[in-house]
Design a protein around this motif. Structure first.
Motif, PDB file in Angstrom:
ATOM      1  N   GLY A 164      -2.109  -3.866  -0.405  1.00 35.12           N
ATOM      2  CA  GLY A 164      -2.655  -3.052   0.538  1.00 35.12           C
ATOM      3  C   GLY A 164      -3.842  -2.554  -0.166  1.00 35.12           C
ATOM      4  O   GLY A 164      -4.701  -2.049   0.638  1.00 35.12           O
ATOM      5  N   VAL A 165      -3.921  -1.984  -1.381  1.00 38.90           N
ATOM      6  CA  VAL A 165      -4.653  -1.478  -2.197  1.00 38.90           C
ATOM      7  C   VAL A 165      -6.109  -2.423  -2.228  1.00 38.90           C
ATOM      8  O   VAL A 165      -6.996  -1.860  -1.927  1.00 38.90           O
ATOM      9  CB  VAL A 165      -4.227  -1.240  -3.594  1.00 38.90           C
ATOM     10  N   ALA A 166      -5.793  -3.616  -2.503  1.00 43.11           N
ATOM     11  CA  ALA A 166      -6.822  -4.550  -2.646  1.00 43.11           C
ATOM     12  C   ALA A 166      -7.755  -4.721  -1.303  1.00 43.11           C
ATOM     13  O   ALA A 166      -8.957  -4.443  -1.311  1.00 43.11           O
ATOM     14  CB  ALA A 166      -6.501  -5.952  -2.854  1.00 43.11           C
ATOM     15  N   CYS A 167      -7.077  -4.778  -0.105  1.00 42.59           N
ATOM     16  CA  CYS A 167      -7.801  -4.965   1.023  1.00 42.59           C
ATOM     17  C   CYS A 167      -8.239  -3.417   1.485  1.00 42.59           C
ATOM     18  O   CYS A 167      -9.548  -3.437   2.228  1.00 42.59           O
ATOM     19  CB  CYS A 167      -6.651  -5.544   2.186  1.00 42.59           C
ATOM     20  N   MET A 185      -5.819   6.376  -1.432  1.00 45.30           N
ATOM     21  CA  MET A 185      -4.585   5.672  -1.776  1.00 45.30           C
ATOM     22  C   MET A 185      -4.076   6.174  -2.969  1.00 45.30           C
ATOM     23  O   MET A 185      -3.054   5.566  -3.658  1.00 45.30           O
ATOM     24  CB  MET A 185      -5.173   4.081  -2.022  1.00 45.30           C
ATOM     25  N   GLY A 186      -4.511   7.285  -3.255  1.00 46.31           N
ATOM     26  CA  GLY A 186      -4.056   7.889  -4.746  1.00 46.31           C
ATOM     27  C   GLY A 186      -2.494   8.619  -4.838  1.00 46.31           C
ATOM     28  O   GLY A 186      -2.336   9.419  -5.828  1.00 46.31           O
ATOM     29  N   GLY A 187      -2.008   8.852  -3.731  1.00 49.57           N
ATOM     30  CA  GLY A 187      -0.739   9.689  -3.850  1.00 49.57           C
ATOM     31  C   GLY A 187      -0.784  10.888  -3.330  1.00 49.57           C
ATOM     32  O   GLY A 187       0.160  11.675  -3.869  1.00 49.57           O
ATOM     33  N   MET A 227       0.981   4.612   1.342  1.00 51.76           N
ATOM     34  CA  MET A 227       0.073   4.906  -0.029  1.00 51.76           C
ATOM     35  C   MET A 227      -1.273   5.534   0.671  1.00 51.76           C
ATOM     36  O   MET A 227      -1.750   6.306  -0.092  1.00 51.76           O
ATOM     37  CB  MET A 227      -0.497   3.330  -0.304  1.00 51.76           C
ATOM     38  N   ALA A 228      -1.615   5.596   1.892  1.00 56.81           N
ATOM     39  CA  ALA A 228      -2.898   6.003   2.438  1.00 56.81           C
ATOM     40  C   ALA A 228      -2.618   7.485   3.016  1.00 56.81           C
ATOM     41  O   ALA A 228      -3.515   7.959   3.354  1.00 56.81           O
ATOM     42  CB  ALA A 228      -3.467   5.258   3.479  1.00 56.81           C
ATOM     43  N   ASN A 229      -1.363   8.092   2.869  1.00 53.01           N
ATOM     44  CA  ASN A 229      -1.058   9.275   3.362  1.00 53.01           C
ATOM     45  C   ASN A 229      -1.137  10.505   2.285  1.00 53.01           C
ATOM     46  O   ASN A 229      -1.545  10.161   1.128  1.00 53.01           O
ATOM     47  CB  ASN A 229       0.170   9.478   4.389  1.00 53.01           C
ATOM     48  N   MET A 230      -0.886  11.757   2.619  1.00 48.00           N
ATOM     49  CA  MET A 230      -0.818  12.665   1.716  1.00 48.00           C
ATOM     50  C   MET A 230       0.620  12.799   0.806  1.00 48.00           C
ATOM     51  O   MET A 230       1.061  13.864   0.894  1.00 48.00           O
ATOM     52  CB  MET A 230      -1.357  14.100   2.139  1.00 48.00           C
ATOM     53  N   GLY A 231       0.878  11.709   0.020  1.00 47.43           N
ATOM     54  CA  GLY A 231       2.070  11.841  -0.578  1.00 47.43           C
ATOM     55  C   GLY A 231       3.432  12.308   0.170  1.00 47.43           C
ATOM     56  O   GLY A 231       3.654  11.662   1.229  1.00 47.43           O
TER      57      GLY A 231
END
Length: 427
Positions: free
Chosen positions: A139-142, A170-172, A380-384
């Motif tokens: 997911g991160v790579a794409c 993507m940072g949590g 991964m793409a949301n706000m933790g």
């Protein structure tokens, strides 16, 4: 959780009348600015607003079919109601304090994580654990690739699009993601922290909103194409469900009390471990509870109590929590101000990239694509933690909370390490 068919029509009518009267009293007290501070005032108004907005969302055509239904309406509706002058500032402050320093969110997540893991089949848990990290990485790579390509096409630059848009998304979340990322980039590049925050924070907010809506759409896609989803089960051909159905046992007050105590204890274990191990307490809690489950150290009755408690919390407190997320963590003005075409396209491409990458790798790992996309991509793409609750509520898959938290906590930490590596490699 409870068998609604056992409730007579007369009892249902009585319950509805009591709720209506309670709601009128709470709303009147709120309008008159007479709501007490602390837990009793916060839970009262959050429960009423949450129930009303959730009912509206679940009964509104199109919204209930494609955009997550009640969860979407509760989050964005409560944000508007509480910040548009309809609710006294003192009540807004009470809800904010309860959500932040009151620990309501931590309590909710700890209950769901503990109950979900201990209620899961141990074989399924072991099988999923070693295959899940590649799903996150896919997911991160794409997400990076999609955001970089779109950013380059818009003239923003591939590198800047990845570092300033995709990486923080993507940072949590905020505290564990955007804030430390700003410090890392400021220390490595000398870029102004205010400029970095002004770029990252709106991207994070928009990404969170898009992730919630996308979760609702994925739920609809799963209904249309059943082969793509396990309806809340992650591994193809296996069920991450309780080893025993709760209907075989009576649910007592003691059972709920034991389950609540276990959830609190597991959270405290994660917190204590966090003082000696440099990891997020929720990540440590997940690992500790998973070890207990796999090794079978806890009696089955205790595992069942934790699972029953998590279902009680899920069924009764989710709308109230979503109100808190809307009031405290959803800034509609900030989202609207950052809705430029270039920002929107880059953020959208990041979220879609996360969905595509995690779904593809998830399928290769033997996971259902939609469940993999939700947990390994959208979570991964949301706000933790707040985003995890909102996303899983939107797609009606709260049982995936342990995997969502792995993405938010372990995946978020991975992004900080990746950011440091990229900056050292290219600067």
């Amino acid at each position: 959780m409870f068998n609604s068919t056992a409730i007579s029509a007369k009892d249902k009518l009585t319950i509805n009348i009591v709720f209506a009267l309670s709601a009128l009293i709470i709303l009147f007290a709120t309008i008159q600015n007479k709501m007490p501070s602390g837990m009793i005032g916060a839970v009262g108004i959050m429960a009423v607003i949450g129930y009303l907005l959730n009912t509206i969302g679940n009964k509104t055509p199109i919204v209930n079919q494609y955009f997550g239904g009640g969860a979407i309406v509760v989050i964005f509706g409560s944000s508007y109601i509480f910040h548009s002058g309809y609710v006294p500032a003192e009540t807004v402050k009470t809800v904010t304090t309860f959500m932040k320093s009151g620990g309501f969110l931590n309590f909710f997540i700890a209950s769901l994580v503990t109950g979900s893991i201990l209620g899961m089949d141990s074989h399924t848990l072991k099988k999923a654990a070693f295959k899940y990290i590649p799903v996150i990485l896919g997911g991160v790579a794409c997400a990076f690739l999609f955001a970089g390509v779109v950013g380059a096409m818009l003239g923003e630059g591939f590198f800047n699009s990845v570092m300033l848009i995709a990486l923080p998304i993507m940072g949590g979340g905020m505290g564990a993601g955007a804030v430390p990322l700003v410090e890392i980039m400021h220390g490595s590049t000398g870029m102004d922290t205010d400029m970095l925050m002004s770029k990252m924070v709106p991207a994070l907010a928009i990404g969170n909103a898009i992730a919630i809506v996308t979760a609702g759409i994925l739920h609809r896609v799963g209904n249309a194409f059943p082969s793509l989803t396990g309806n809340g089960q992650l591994i193809i051909g296996e069920a991450n469900k309780p080893e025993e159905t709760d209907e075989k046992h009576s649910i007592t007050v003691q059972t709920l009390g034991v389950g609540a105590l276990l959830a609190i204890t597991m959270f405290l274990v994660g917190t204590l471990l966090g003082t000696v191990i440099k990891m997020h307490p929720f990540a440590l809690m997940i690992i500790f509870v998973a070890v207990l489950k796999v090794t079978g150290l806890l009696p089955r009755e205790l595992e069942r109590a934790a699972h029953v408690w998590s279902k009680f919390v899920l069924d009764n407190l989710t709308p109230a929590l979503l109100v808190g997320i809307g009031v405290v963590y959803t800034d509609l003005d900030q989202i609207a101000a950052a809705l430029t075409l270039s920002n929107l396209l880059m953020v959208f491409s990041t979220v879609i990239g996360a969905v595509v990458g995690s779904a593809l790798i998830g399928r290769m790992m033997g996971f259902y694509p939609i469940e993999a996309a939700i947990t390994g991509g959208l979570c991964m793409a949301n706000m933790g933690g707040t985003g995890d609750v909102a996303v899983l509520a939107s797609c009606k898959r709260m049982g995936l909370m342990p995997f969502a938290q792995i993405s938010s906590r372990l995946g978020g930490a991975l992004m900080l390490i990746l950011a440091t590596f990229i900056l050292q490699l290219f600067l």
